[in-house]
Motif scaffolding. Structure first.
Motif, PDB file in Angstrom:
ATOM      1  N   ARG A 183       0.837  -1.205   0.000  1.00 56.38           N
ATOM      2  CA  ARG A 183       0.000   0.000   0.000  1.00 56.38           C
ATOM      3  C   ARG A 183       0.874   1.258   0.000  1.00 56.38           C
ATOM      4  O   ARG A 183       0.563   2.243  -0.682  1.00 56.38           O
ATOM      5  CB  ARG A 183      -0.923  -0.010   1.223  1.00 56.38           C
ATOM      6  N   ARG A 184       1.968   1.204   0.724  1.00 55.78           N
ATOM      7  CA  ARG A 184       2.894   2.337   0.755  1.00 55.78           C
ATOM      8  C   ARG A 184       3.494   2.568  -0.629  1.00 55.78           C
ATOM      9  O   ARG A 184       3.607   3.711  -1.102  1.00 55.78           O
ATOM     10  CB  ARG A 184       3.997   2.072   1.783  1.00 55.78           C
ATOM     11  N   GLY A 185       3.839   1.475  -1.300  1.00 54.74           N
ATOM     12  CA  GLY A 185       4.380   1.595  -2.647  1.00 54.74           C
ATOM     13  C   GLY A 185       3.370   2.162  -3.621  1.00 54.74           C
ATOM     14  O   GLY A 185       3.714   2.964  -4.507  1.00 54.74           O
ATOM     15  N   TYR A 186       2.106   1.772  -3.466  1.00 55.33           N
ATOM     16  CA  TYR A 186       1.025   2.283  -4.311  1.00 55.33           C
ATOM     17  C   TYR A 186       0.916   3.800  -4.189  1.00 55.33           C
ATOM     18  O   TYR A 186       0.699   4.513  -5.175  1.00 55.33           O
ATOM     19  CB  TYR A 186      -0.265   1.586  -3.898  1.00 55.33           C
ATOM     20  N   GLY A 191       3.786   9.652  -6.891  1.00 60.05           N
ATOM     21  CA  GLY A 191       4.556  10.892  -6.840  1.00 60.05           C
ATOM     22  C   GLY A 191       4.400  11.730  -5.594  1.00 60.05           C
ATOM     23  O   GLY A 191       4.691  12.939  -5.617  1.00 60.05           O
ATOM     24  N   LEU A 192       3.986  11.113  -4.476  1.00 59.98           N
ATOM     25  CA  LEU A 192       3.804  11.909  -3.262  1.00 59.98           C
ATOM     26  C   LEU A 192       5.115  12.518  -2.779  1.00 59.98           C
ATOM     27  O   LEU A 192       5.159  13.685  -2.379  1.00 59.98           O
ATOM     28  CB  LEU A 192       3.176  11.051  -2.150  1.00 59.98           C
ATOM     29  N   SER A 193       6.201  11.747  -2.807  1.00 59.74           N
ATOM     30  CA  SER A 193       7.486  12.269  -2.320  1.00 59.74           C
ATOM     31  C   SER A 193       7.916  13.508  -3.099  1.00 59.74           C
ATOM     32  O   SER A 193       8.408  14.489  -2.518  1.00 59.74           O
ATOM     33  CB  SER A 193       8.570  11.188  -2.416  1.00 59.74           C
ATOM     34  N   GLN A 194       7.729  13.467  -4.408  1.00 58.12           N
ATOM     35  CA  GLN A 194       8.112  14.615  -5.235  1.00 58.12           C
ATOM     36  C   GLN A 194       7.295  15.848  -4.869  1.00 58.12           C
ATOM     37  O   GLN A 194       7.817  16.964  -4.759  1.00 58.12           O
ATOM     38  CB  GLN A 194       7.911  14.291  -6.716  1.00 58.12           C
ATOM     39  N   ALA A 195       5.989  15.653  -4.651  1.00 62.91           N
ATOM     40  CA  ALA A 195       5.129  16.782  -4.288  1.00 62.91           C
ATOM     41  C   ALA A 195       5.543  17.381  -2.943  1.00 62.91           C
ATOM     42  O   ALA A 195       5.539  18.605  -2.763  1.00 62.91           O
ATOM     43  CB  ALA A 195       3.675  16.326  -4.238  1.00 62.91           C
ATOM     44  N   ILE A 196       5.915  16.532  -1.996  1.00 66.92           N
ATOM     45  CA  ILE A 196       6.344  17.025  -0.689  1.00 66.92           C
ATOM     46  C   ILE A 196       7.691  17.732  -0.815  1.00 66.92           C
ATOM     47  O   ILE A 196       7.934  18.761  -0.166  1.00 66.92           O
ATOM     48  CB  ILE A 196       6.426  15.863   0.321  1.00 66.92           C
ATOM     49  N   ALA A 197       8.562  17.200  -1.673  1.00 66.89           N
ATOM     50  CA  ALA A 197       9.865  17.846  -1.891  1.00 66.89           C
ATOM     51  C   ALA A 197       9.702  19.243  -2.467  1.00 66.89           C
ATOM     52  O   ALA A 197      10.552  20.119  -2.258  1.00 66.89           O
ATOM     53  CB  ALA A 197      10.724  16.984  -2.819  1.00 66.89           C
ATOM     54  N   VAL A 277      -0.993  19.755 -11.665  1.00 70.15           N
ATOM     55  CA  VAL A 277      -1.363  19.674 -10.247  1.00 70.15           C
ATOM     56  C   VAL A 277      -1.230  18.223  -9.786  1.00 70.15           C
ATOM     57  O   VAL A 277      -1.832  17.323 -10.379  1.00 70.15           O
ATOM     58  CB  VAL A 277      -2.809  20.166 -10.029  1.00 70.15           C
ATOM     59  N   PRO A 278      -0.430  17.959  -8.727  1.00 75.37           N
ATOM     60  CA  PRO A 278      -0.241  16.573  -8.279  1.00 75.37           C
ATOM     61  C   PRO A 278      -1.486  16.022  -7.592  1.00 75.37           C
ATOM     62  O   PRO A 278      -2.083  16.690  -6.742  1.00 75.37           O
ATOM     63  CB  PRO A 278       0.931  16.665  -7.292  1.00 75.37           C
ATOM     64  N   VAL A 279      -1.862  14.811  -7.968  1.00 73.66           N
ATOM     65  CA  VAL A 279      -3.030  14.139  -7.392  1.00 73.66           C
ATOM     66  C   VAL A 279      -2.628  12.723  -7.008  1.00 73.66           C
ATOM     67  O   VAL A 279      -2.091  11.971  -7.833  1.00 73.66           O
ATOM     68  CB  VAL A 279      -4.211  14.092  -8.382  1.00 73.66           C
ATOM     69  N   ILE A 280      -2.892  12.362  -5.766  1.00 73.89           N
ATOM     70  CA  ILE A 280      -2.650  11.003  -5.268  1.00 73.89           C
ATOM     71  C   ILE A 280      -4.006  10.363  -5.021  1.00 73.89           C
ATOM     72  O   ILE A 280      -4.780  10.820  -4.180  1.00 73.89           O
ATOM     73  CB  ILE A 280      -1.839  11.019  -3.959  1.00 73.89           C
ATOM     74  N   SER A 281      -4.323   9.310  -5.771  1.00 80.21           N
ATOM     75  CA  SER A 281      -5.621   8.644  -5.658  1.00 80.21           C
ATOM     76  C   SER A 281      -5.550   7.527  -4.623  1.00 80.21           C
ATOM     77  O   SER A 281      -4.667   6.661  -4.695  1.00 80.21           O
ATOM     78  CB  SER A 281      -6.037   8.063  -7.011  1.00 80.21           C
ATOM     79  N   ALA A 299      -3.857   7.374   5.800  1.00 79.57           N
ATOM     80  CA  ALA A 299      -3.361   8.608   6.421  1.00 79.57           C
ATOM     81  C   ALA A 299      -2.071   8.347   7.190  1.00 79.57           C
ATOM     82  O   ALA A 299      -1.145   9.174   7.194  1.00 79.57           O
ATOM     83  CB  ALA A 299      -4.422   9.193   7.348  1.00 79.57           C
ATOM     84  N   ILE A 300      -2.001   7.186   7.840  1.00 85.68           N
ATOM     85  CA  ILE A 300      -0.780   6.818   8.573  1.00 85.68           C
ATOM     86  C   ILE A 300       0.386   6.647   7.605  1.00 85.68           C
ATOM     87  O   ILE A 300       1.504   7.139   7.850  1.00 85.68           O
ATOM     88  CB  ILE A 300      -1.037   5.524   9.376  1.00 85.68           C
ATOM     89  N   LEU A 301       0.142   5.953   6.491  1.00 87.97           N
ATOM     90  CA  LEU A 301       1.217   5.720   5.521  1.00 87.97           C
ATOM     91  C   LEU A 301       1.634   7.012   4.828  1.00 87.97           C
ATOM     92  O   LEU A 301       2.833   7.233   4.576  1.00 87.97           O
ATOM     93  CB  LEU A 301       0.753   4.689   4.489  1.00 87.97           C
ATOM     94  N   VAL A 302       0.685   7.893   4.526  1.00 87.59           N
ATOM     95  CA  VAL A 302       1.032   9.200   3.953  1.00 87.59           C
ATOM     96  C   VAL A 302       1.895   9.984   4.938  1.00 87.59           C
ATOM     97  O   VAL A 302       2.895  10.615   4.551  1.00 87.59           O
ATOM     98  CB  VAL A 302      -0.247   9.982   3.595  1.00 87.59           C
TER      99      VAL A 302
END
Length: 648
Positions: A183-186, A191-197, A277-281, A299-302
């Motif tokens: 689930r973390r890999g999903y 691209g969540l890491s890139q958006a946070i960066a 615009v970054p979107v994480i589904s 939410a925990i994994l994010v």
């Protein structure tokens, strides 16, 4: 402070397994007992997520509009809410805000309960001493991390099980570290890491499912100070908030929670976004309650992914002294006390509705003071008592007699005073009392089984077979054929002249009782009555009633039933199963009362109820020869509870 966040996540599968191994019978009985009411749930910090989930479960399970508030929000109510119960949630049961909320719940005498994973906490002690119900589980993982990850997920699962969410166990059947890694890999692959960066904030969108995950994500981002997080549903976002998309370089990173029933709306919404615009589904299971738990795990994994990118461990933050000082503020000591509108607790318990004139209060007060005069002069030769809700709290009825009352029962019985129990129970009470009370006293204990259908002393055998009234059998057949029992989810139990319908959902009880009344009227049965208890509807024929127990004991000890028998119960209101018991003679309640001025008073200190209230009354009774009398201290307290001189 606490554990590393990664360590907490690694432990999640073990914590989840523990949650499925726990016995949730008490918690289930608690929520069922409040199924006829709305629920105002209370939680702070991470427990606010659990409070929101509990309100959602209650609303969808019992069709009673419910919501969650913080302790501060609860304290805004200076009087109990009509047809509403309170549910307090605190993992450790010690923060000052929730303790202030617990004290306020007792002060306004609101029905409710608490949930905690710390059985030895201050919350359990405070509410338990007052007679309120606490569902407490002993968590095996010791101290939580700062964000209390394991406590939160297990709390959600325990609630889901208590409300009978059928597929929660199926969903978690393959839940392990590999599941979490997938689930973390999903999430990472989107691209969540890139958006946070890129130092973007977060906006969590949700539909009919996913709101609890959004609430939790906002809480975790704020409490760890790693990012800001908005939470909004798809359509509210479309009303002006979409302007955040105008500059894709500064827009938030969007996390979209959706299940299959909201998938089309989620897709249509994000298809309208500018391309950059970054979107994480975050797709969720189809089951509503399970989807919300899954959203919290997301939410925990994010949070974990954000923490790695930020280089911050949200499980072990460096909390500065000002933060510790803020958290340690005593909420109760910094607020002006509520302006309670009733002039005294005892008279307020007698009032129905809000538009009550000072003259009416004065009339009640004067009647109550006259009742106190009777109490002061009375010399009791016997007691007749309800059992469930009076000698054991209703939610703990399967545990039998409250151990804290044994000493007082034996003290009174040893003095030669007859004690009678007028109960809807059968041989289960006989077995329980024999197991807990000195056998030398059994001859002084009388039980009126099945609401007085059968009356016998404890030193005789319990009634093995009680012939059911054939007319009640006819009623049971009619209830079955008409579909009423199906709506109640109940099967009738007929013993002697009593029929009991156990309730899992109290929201249907008024309609069911109306159908029963119709049948009784059509058949022309006189003397039949219908009463409610905390867990059942009881239908009594003319040959049953708790007054029969009073009459039997009055004859056995040759006393006046009006002035020489003290009656104790918990459901003295017009439809309560102690109404008849407490309506005559000298009767005291540990909970609900009738509007009658001359009888059925609750003279307990504010916030004391149930078995704890019974203990308060019994301790106040002094042995006077072969009779009992209330102590002068109790009479002074009782008068003070009517004049407003007693406050707790």
């Amino acid at each position: 402070m606490g554990k590393e966040f990664a360590t907490e996540i690694d432990y999640l599968p073990t914590a989840v397994q523990w949650a499925f191994e726990q016995n949730v019978d008490l918690l289930r009985r608690i929520v069922e007992s409040h199924s006829g009411r709305s629920l105002l749930t209370v939680g702070s910090g991470g427990s606010s997520t659990a409070a929101a989930f509990l309100a959602l479960l209650h609303e969808f399970s019992f069709r009673k509009l419910s919501r969650w508030v913080t302790p501060m929000g609860m304290l805004a109510h200076d009087a109990r809410l009509d047809s509403c119960a309170l549910g307090l949630i605190s993992a450790e049961g010690k923060n000052r805000d929730v303790l202030a909320a617990a004290q306020h719940m007792l002060a306004i005498e609101a029905p409710g309960f608490a949930f905690t994973l710390a059985p030895d906490s201050a919350l359990v002690s405070r509410l338990g001493d007052a007679g309120a119900t606490v569902a407490a589980f002993q968590a095996p993982w010791g101290k939580d991390g700062y964000l209390a990850t394991n406590s939160l997920v297990t709390t959600l699962i325990l609630f889901a099980r208590a409300y009978g969410v059928a597929d929660v166990e199926t969903y978690f059947s393959g839940f392990d570290r590999r599941w979490l890694a997938r689930r973390r890999g999903y999430i990472l692959d989107q691209g969540l890491s890139q958006a946070i960066a890129e130092r973007r904030s977060i906006c969590a969108l949700y539909g009919r499912d996913g709101s609890i995950g959004a609430i939790d994500l906002e809480s975790k981002m704020a409490e760890s100070a790693m990012s800001t997080c908005q939470t909004i549903d798809y359509r509210q976002f479309a009303h002006g908030r979409h302007l955040q998309l105008a500059d894709p370089t500064t827009s938030p990173c969007f996390l979209t929670f959706f299940s299959e029933r909201d998938g089309a709306l989620a897709q249509a919404t994000t298809d309208s976004f500018p391309a950059d615009v970054p979107v994480i589904s975050l797709e969720l299971p189809s089951s509503h309650a399970v989807a919300e738990i899954a959203a919290v795990i997301d939410a925990i994994l994010v949070t974990d992914i954000v923490s790695v990118q930020r280089g911050i461990d949200p499980g072990r933050p460096d909390v500065p002294q000002f933060g510790r000082s803020l958290h340690a503020l005593d909420l109760a000591s910094h607020l002006k006390p509520p302006a309670y509108k009733s002039p005294s607790p005892a008279t307020a318990r007698k009032v129905v509705g809000r538009s009550v004139t000072p003259t009416h209060y004065e009339t009640l007060r004067d009647a109550g003071l006259e009742f106190c005069n009777r109490l002061e002069q009375a010399r009791f030769r016997a007691l007749v008592c309800d059992f469930d809700g009076t000698f054991c709290n209703t939610d703990r009825r399967f545990e039998g007699l409250d151990a804290r009352l044994i000493e007082q029962i034996e003290r009174i019985a040893t003095a030669g005073i007859r004690i009678g129990f007028a109960t809807g129970r059968g041989d289960s009470l006989h077995k329980d009392l024999r197991a807990k009370l000195d056998s030398a006293l059994w001859s002084r204990i009388t039980i009126g089984f099945y609401s007085g259908s059968v009356i016998a002393n404890l030193d005789t055998l319990a009634p093995s077979e009680v012939c059911p009234d054939e007319r009640l059998g006819e009623l049971a057949q009619w209830l079955t054929s008409s579909g009423v029992l199906s709506a109640l989810g109940s099967s009738p139990k007929i013993c002697g002249s009593q029929m009991s319908l156990r309730l899992a959902d109290h929201s249907s009880k008024a309609r069911a009782a109306a159908y029963v009344r119709q049948w009784i009227q059509l058949r022309g049965h006189r003397g039949w009555r219908i009463f409610y208890s905390g867990h059942s509807i009881d239908i009594l024929t003319e040959h049953a009633g708790k007054g029969r127990v009073v009459a039997a004991i009055a004859q056995a000890v040759n006393c006046n039933s009006d002035d020489e028998i003290l009656r104790l119960g918990d459901s003295g209101d017009i439809e309560g199963n102690d109404f008849e018991l407490l309506a005559d003679g000298i009767g005291l309640s540990v909970a609900g009362v009738s509007v009658a001025k001359e009888s059925c008073w609750n003279l307990l200190p504010v916030g004391i109820m149930g078995a704890a209230g019974t203990r308060f009354y019994l301790q106040a009774l002094q042995i006077d020869g072969n009779t009992l009398a209330f102590s002068g201290e109790f009479i002074a307290h009782a008068r003070g509870s009517l004049t407003g001189a007693q406050r707790q």
